[in-house]
Design an enzyme around this catalytic site. Sequence first.
Site, PDB file in Angstrom:
ATOM      1  CE1 TYR A   1      -4.271  -1.437   0.763  1.00  0.00           C
ATOM      2  CE2 TYR A   1      -2.916  -3.217   1.885  1.00  0.00           C
ATOM      3  CZ  TYR A   1      -4.129  -2.878   1.328  1.00  0.00           C
ATOM      4  OH  TYR A   1      -5.223  -3.638   1.314  1.00  0.00           O
TER       5      TYR A   1
ATOM      6  CE1 TYR B   1      -2.144  -7.126   3.604  1.00  0.00           C
ATOM      7  CE2 TYR B   1      -2.772  -6.591   1.517  1.00  0.00           C
ATOM      8  CZ  TYR B   1      -3.170  -6.616   2.798  1.00  0.00           C
ATOM      9  OH  TYR B   1      -4.247  -6.147   3.250  1.00  0.00           O
TER      10      TYR B   1
ATOM     11  NE  ARG C   1      -6.706 -10.467   4.370  1.00  0.00           N
ATOM     12  CZ  ARG C   1      -7.861  -9.694   4.141  1.00  0.00           C
ATOM     13  NH1 ARG C   1      -7.511  -8.383   4.166  1.00  0.00           N
ATOM     14  NH2 ARG C   1      -8.831 -10.248   3.412  1.00  0.00           N
TER      15      ARG C   1
ATOM     16  CG  HIS D   1      -7.935  -7.455  -0.051  1.00  0.00           C
ATOM     17  ND1 HIS D   1      -6.945  -8.098   0.299  1.00  0.00           N
ATOM     18  CD2 HIS D   1      -7.973  -6.217   0.480  1.00  0.00           C
ATOM     19  CE1 HIS D   1      -6.096  -7.420   1.151  1.00  0.00           C
ATOM     20  NE2 HIS D   1      -6.997  -6.204   1.482  1.00  0.00           N
TER      21      HIS D   1
ATOM     22  CG  HIS E   1      -9.862  -2.195   1.448  1.00  0.00           C
ATOM     23  ND1 HIS E   1     -10.068  -2.919   2.852  1.00  0.00           N
ATOM     24  CD2 HIS E   1      -8.652  -2.608   1.304  1.00  0.00           C
ATOM     25  CE1 HIS E   1      -8.923  -3.503   3.201  1.00  0.00           C
ATOM     26  NE2 HIS E   1      -7.982  -3.414   2.343  1.00  0.00           N
TER      27      HIS E   1
END
Lengths: 222, 146
Positions: free
Chosen positions: A94, A133, A143, A146, A148
Amino acid sequence: MTSPHPDYYYPDYRSTPARAPRLARVPLGGALLPQVPETPAAQFTTTTADLTKHGQAAPLGERIIVSGRVLDGDGKPVRRSLVEVWQCNAAGRYAHAKDTHDAPLDPNFPGFGRALTDEEGWYRFVSIKPGAYPWGNHTNAWRPAHIHFSLFGNAYARRLITQMYFPGDPLLEWDPIYHSVPEFARSRLISTFDLGLTVEGTALGYRFDIILGSRRGTPTGL
Amino acid sequence: MTLTPSQTIGPFFHGGTQWMMRADPPPEGWIAVQGTILDADDKPVNDALLEFNLDGNQDWRFQRVASDDDGHFTFHLPAGGFAHVTIFARGLLRHLFTRVYHRSEDVPKLVPADRRDTLVTRVTREGLDWTVHLSGEAETVFFELG
């Protein structure tokens, strides 16, 4: 109707025990709830819905279209409603000061976008496929890829934040956040690969419809 | 039709939720409230998103703010008013609905009397504050909307 939502307390996801309320929630009638804030259409352009256009050059990764309809529980379109998205880059990082994962940042990918649904409830984002990640929840916890999603719907009680997953991801089987959802509702979180949304020579298409509760009627838990 | 389930906002939402994270000055006569959000062990929740909705069609009827490393955040209320509050955070698989009142006598009577003060701002030397306890002995009242 059975609630499709996770419980607050779900210890397989280790952040929940210290944050889940333990006391019963106080029931409150739907009267006198505020309206959802209006989102001036002028703030939402094709640029804000194209996550690949926020840098000096194209971001690295597999370009995708993510599109679908926002509907209420009766199947009616939720019109002119704000949809916000954020995600990591193709390497699983991120663009966020607190993300310490040792994967490269992409200067051309801040990783967030906004759109308003149209009169038929459709939204459409252009992005790149996010990476998986590691997140330290348990041994070899990664995870699944995905995106959000944040939705305002058309009533205060219909506010929803969720995550969209990709079909066939082997990490879903091991992910407690995905598994916190009752089994019957999990498939709602997985997008479908869609050749109809795919843009020839440019981007693969994924369809993700979002069903919010009705303006009236049982809110099923939220 | 199966509704779309909720998932946690996670810790990295800040770039995605910038709309209505207000930097402009609030309307005249409104009061600033210093908020704090704590977990069951009274540790600060450093990655919450709080949304404040006000009744009516007034300016500033929607504010969003993220908590900082100390679990602190600032929001604004009209004097004597209240806000509907929605709370998201890492570790919350669903959001929470609560309310915050400037004056204790305005808290709805359906809230158990011994817990009403969890929904009311408190006067301190510095001004007004409000603490959200997600869990623990002083757990804040959260609502189930019907």
